[in-house]
Design a protein around this motif. Sequence first.
Motif, PDB file in Angstrom:
ATOM      1  N   ARG A 182       1.171  -6.298  -1.569  1.00  0.00           N
ATOM      2  CA  ARG A 182       2.568  -5.674  -1.044  1.00  0.00           C
ATOM      3  C   ARG A 182       3.086  -4.493  -1.944  1.00  0.00           C
ATOM      4  O   ARG A 182       3.893  -3.320  -1.575  1.00  0.00           O
ATOM      5  CB  ARG A 182       3.786  -6.889  -1.126  1.00  0.00           C
ATOM      6  N   GLU A 183       2.793  -4.657  -3.183  1.00  0.00           N
ATOM      7  CA  GLU A 183       3.254  -3.526  -4.172  1.00  0.00           C
ATOM      8  C   GLU A 183       2.471  -2.290  -3.961  1.00  0.00           C
ATOM      9  O   GLU A 183       2.987  -1.193  -4.133  1.00  0.00           O
ATOM     10  CB  GLU A 183       2.927  -3.901  -5.702  1.00  0.00           C
ATOM     11  N   VAL A 184       1.215  -2.263  -3.492  1.00  0.00           N
ATOM     12  CA  VAL A 184       0.272  -0.867  -3.224  1.00  0.00           C
ATOM     13  C   VAL A 184       0.925  -0.640  -2.201  1.00  0.00           C
ATOM     14  O   VAL A 184       1.275   0.880  -1.780  1.00  0.00           O
ATOM     15  CB  VAL A 184      -1.164  -1.436  -3.069  1.00  0.00           C
ATOM     16  N   MET A 185       1.333  -1.013  -1.141  1.00  0.00           N
ATOM     17  CA  MET A 185       1.686  -0.706   0.279  1.00  0.00           C
ATOM     18  C   MET A 185       3.418   0.065  -0.038  1.00  0.00           C
ATOM     19  O   MET A 185       3.773   0.871   0.586  1.00  0.00           O
ATOM     20  CB  MET A 185       2.103  -1.783   1.359  1.00  0.00           C
ATOM     21  N   LYS A 186       4.081  -0.541  -0.984  1.00  0.00           N
ATOM     22  CA  LYS A 186       5.530   0.038  -1.272  1.00  0.00           C
ATOM     23  C   LYS A 186       5.334   1.114  -2.140  1.00  0.00           C
ATOM     24  O   LYS A 186       6.003   1.940  -1.796  1.00  0.00           O
ATOM     25  CB  LYS A 186       6.112  -1.113  -2.300  1.00  0.00           C
ATOM     26  N   ALA A 187       4.201   1.163  -3.030  1.00  0.00           N
ATOM     27  CA  ALA A 187       4.131   2.585  -3.462  1.00  0.00           C
ATOM     28  C   ALA A 187       3.686   3.585  -2.682  1.00  0.00           C
ATOM     29  O   ALA A 187       3.808   4.622  -2.758  1.00  0.00           O
ATOM     30  CB  ALA A 187       2.842   2.436  -4.663  1.00  0.00           C
ATOM     31  N   GLN A 188       2.792   3.115  -1.814  1.00  0.00           N
ATOM     32  CA  GLN A 188       2.230   4.084  -0.431  1.00  0.00           C
ATOM     33  C   GLN A 188       3.523   4.389   0.203  1.00  0.00           C
ATOM     34  O   GLN A 188       3.776   5.629   0.568  1.00  0.00           O
ATOM     35  CB  GLN A 188       1.302   3.466   0.664  1.00  0.00           C
ATOM     36  N   GLU A 189       4.549   3.762   0.461  1.00  0.00           N
ATOM     37  CA  GLU A 189       5.703   4.140   1.131  1.00  0.00           C
ATOM     38  C   GLU A 189       6.431   5.156   0.296  1.00  0.00           C
ATOM     39  O   GLU A 189       6.831   6.279   0.972  1.00  0.00           O
ATOM     40  CB  GLU A 189       6.736   3.152   1.464  1.00  0.00           C
ATOM     41  N   ILE A 190       6.479   5.069  -0.984  1.00  0.00           N
ATOM     42  CA  ILE A 190       7.057   5.851  -1.878  1.00  0.00           C
ATOM     43  C   ILE A 190       6.475   7.192  -1.750  1.00  0.00           C
ATOM     44  O   ILE A 190       7.122   8.338  -1.961  1.00  0.00           O
ATOM     45  CB  ILE A 190       7.467   5.264  -3.214  1.00  0.00           C
ATOM     46  N   ALA A 191       5.078   7.047  -2.242  1.00  0.00           N
ATOM     47  CA  ALA A 191       4.528   8.368  -2.093  1.00  0.00           C
ATOM     48  C   ALA A 191       4.530   9.185  -1.147  1.00  0.00           C
ATOM     49  O   ALA A 191       4.717  10.592  -1.011  1.00  0.00           O
ATOM     50  CB  ALA A 191       2.762   7.910  -2.474  1.00  0.00           C
ATOM     51  N   TRP A 192       4.506   8.551   0.158  1.00  0.00           N
ATOM     52  CA  TRP A 192       4.615   9.336   1.398  1.00  0.00           C
ATOM     53  C   TRP A 192       5.837  10.027   1.433  1.00  0.00           C
ATOM     54  O   TRP A 192       6.243  11.363   1.925  1.00  0.00           O
ATOM     55  CB  TRP A 192       4.080   8.354   2.435  1.00  0.00           C
ATOM     56  N   THR A 193       6.800   9.193   1.280  1.00  0.00           N
ATOM     57  CA  THR A 193       8.071   9.754   1.407  1.00  0.00           C
ATOM     58  C   THR A 193       8.569  11.021   0.529  1.00  0.00           C
ATOM     59  O   THR A 193       9.334  11.891   0.922  1.00  0.00           O
ATOM     60  CB  THR A 193       9.252   8.649   1.328  1.00  0.00           C
ATOM     61  N   ASN A 194       7.796  11.066  -0.483  1.00  0.00           N
ATOM     62  CA  ASN A 194       7.830  12.169  -1.610  1.00  0.00           C
ATOM     63  C   ASN A 194       7.077  13.320  -1.225  1.00  0.00           C
ATOM     64  O   ASN A 194       6.984  14.029  -2.239  1.00  0.00           O
ATOM     65  CB  ASN A 194       7.475  11.593  -2.875  1.00  0.00           C
ATOM     66  N   GLY A 195       6.354  13.065  -0.249  1.00  0.00           N
ATOM     67  CA  GLY A 195       5.322  14.181   0.287  1.00  0.00           C
ATOM     68  C   GLY A 195       3.820  14.221  -0.588  1.00  0.00           C
ATOM     69  O   GLY A 195       3.603  15.341  -0.600  1.00  0.00           O
ATOM     70  N   ASP A 196       3.882  13.224  -1.204  1.00  0.00           N
ATOM     71  CA  ASP A 196       2.789  12.967  -2.106  1.00  0.00           C
ATOM     72  C   ASP A 196       1.460  12.501  -1.345  1.00  0.00           C
ATOM     73  O   ASP A 196       1.283  11.113  -1.597  1.00  0.00           O
ATOM     74  CB  ASP A 196       2.909  12.668  -3.408  1.00  0.00           C
ATOM     75  N   ILE A 197       0.610  12.997  -0.480  1.00  0.00           N
ATOM     76  CA  ILE A 197      -0.251  12.380   0.017  1.00  0.00           C
ATOM     77  C   ILE A 197      -1.442  11.996  -0.914  1.00  0.00           C
ATOM     78  O   ILE A 197      -2.131  10.902  -0.754  1.00  0.00           O
ATOM     79  CB  ILE A 197      -1.107  13.384   1.000  1.00  0.00           C
ATOM     80  N   ASP A 198      -1.723  12.701  -1.683  1.00  0.00           N
ATOM     81  CA  ASP A 198      -2.729  12.292  -2.887  1.00  0.00           C
ATOM     82  C   ASP A 198      -2.348  10.853  -3.393  1.00  0.00           C
ATOM     83  O   ASP A 198      -3.430   9.909  -3.671  1.00  0.00           O
ATOM     84  CB  ASP A 198      -2.877  13.483  -4.118  1.00  0.00           C
ATOM     85  N   ALA A 199      -0.949  10.765  -4.113  1.00  0.00           N
ATOM     86  CA  ALA A 199      -0.700   9.465  -4.358  1.00  0.00           C
ATOM     87  C   ALA A 199      -0.756   8.254  -3.459  1.00  0.00           C
ATOM     88  O   ALA A 199      -0.915   7.093  -3.705  1.00  0.00           O
ATOM     89  CB  ALA A 199       0.650   9.462  -4.969  1.00  0.00           C
ATOM     90  N   PHE A 200      -0.313   8.778  -2.195  1.00  0.00           N
ATOM     91  CA  PHE A 200      -0.409   7.791  -0.960  1.00  0.00           C
ATOM     92  C   PHE A 200      -1.904   7.145  -0.989  1.00  0.00           C
ATOM     93  O   PHE A 200      -1.930   5.949  -0.576  1.00  0.00           O
ATOM     94  CB  PHE A 200      -0.012   8.390   0.199  1.00  0.00           C
ATOM     95  N   MET A 201      -3.024   7.876  -1.045  1.00  0.00           N
ATOM     96  CA  MET A 201      -4.411   7.733  -0.884  1.00  0.00           C
ATOM     97  C   MET A 201      -4.821   6.684  -2.124  1.00  0.00           C
ATOM     98  O   MET A 201      -5.808   6.053  -1.899  1.00  0.00           O
ATOM     99  CB  MET A 201      -5.086   8.843  -0.635  1.00  0.00           C
ATOM    100  N   LYS A 202      -4.200   6.538  -3.034  1.00  0.00           N
ATOM    101  CA  LYS A 202      -4.808   5.452  -4.190  1.00  0.00           C
ATOM    102  C   LYS A 202      -4.803   4.179  -3.605  1.00  0.00           C
ATOM    103  O   LYS A 202      -5.222   3.530  -4.396  1.00  0.00           O
ATOM    104  CB  LYS A 202      -3.544   5.625  -5.408  1.00  0.00           C
ATOM    105  N   GLY A 203      -4.156   3.815  -2.491  1.00  0.00           N
ATOM    106  CA  GLY A 203      -4.104   2.464  -1.736  1.00  0.00           C
ATOM    107  C   GLY A 203      -5.456   2.349  -1.006  1.00  0.00           C
ATOM    108  O   GLY A 203      -5.847   1.211  -0.672  1.00  0.00           O
ATOM    109  N   TYR A 204      -6.220   3.414  -0.902  1.00  0.00           N
ATOM    110  CA  TYR A 204      -7.523   3.441  -0.040  1.00  0.00           C
ATOM    111  C   TYR A 204      -8.667   3.337  -1.222  1.00  0.00           C
ATOM    112  O   TYR A 204      -8.691   3.655  -2.184  1.00  0.00           O
ATOM    113  CB  TYR A 204      -7.620   4.627   0.717  1.00  0.00           C
ATOM    114  N   TRP A 205      -9.479   2.572  -0.591  1.00  0.00           N
ATOM    115  CA  TRP A 205     -10.990   2.577  -1.325  1.00  0.00           C
ATOM    116  C   TRP A 205     -11.482   4.092  -1.447  1.00  0.00           C
ATOM    117  O   TRP A 205     -11.852   4.424  -0.297  1.00  0.00           O
ATOM    118  CB  TRP A 205     -12.052   1.635  -0.600  1.00  0.00           C
TER     119      TRP A 205
END
Length: 144
Positions: free
Chosen positions: A31-54
């Motif tokens: 859940r924390e990874v997905m929350k971080a993905q929401e925040i990264a995406w909303t901030n326009g930071d696809i690179d940070a969003f991708m940290k949730g992926y292998w």
Amino acid sequence: MTRFAIFLFLLLSFFSLSAQNMAPADEQAIREVMKAQEIAWTNGDIDAFMKGYWKSENLIFVGSSGVNHGWQATLDRYKKTYPDKAAMGKLTFELLKVEGLGTETAFVLGKWHLDREKDELGGYFTLIWKKIEGEWVIVSDHSS
């Protein structure tokens, strides 16, 4: 279409039969990874969003444009489809089910919603997560 429906039924049946209780800490980590993905995406930071992926060529992403294999291909697809913060908008997830499939594998079913200045988009996702080197990461993503 019928073959796909049968395949989906069998897949979901397998997940139901093999489902195990997850440790609360593992579910919270996902859940924390997905929350971080929401925040990264909303901030326009696809690179940070991708940290949730292998970060592997074995990552699988299935979307409306087909199947992508590999972390880099998935990153490139996101950057092409969402070239700037305006195109990305505000992302929210609603997790409908988080289920253990063993001690180091999990299944997540949920809804995504993208609120942009000009429009709104939404859909559903199924994610397979694995705990690799102590970190939970998405190894397979089917979003529609």
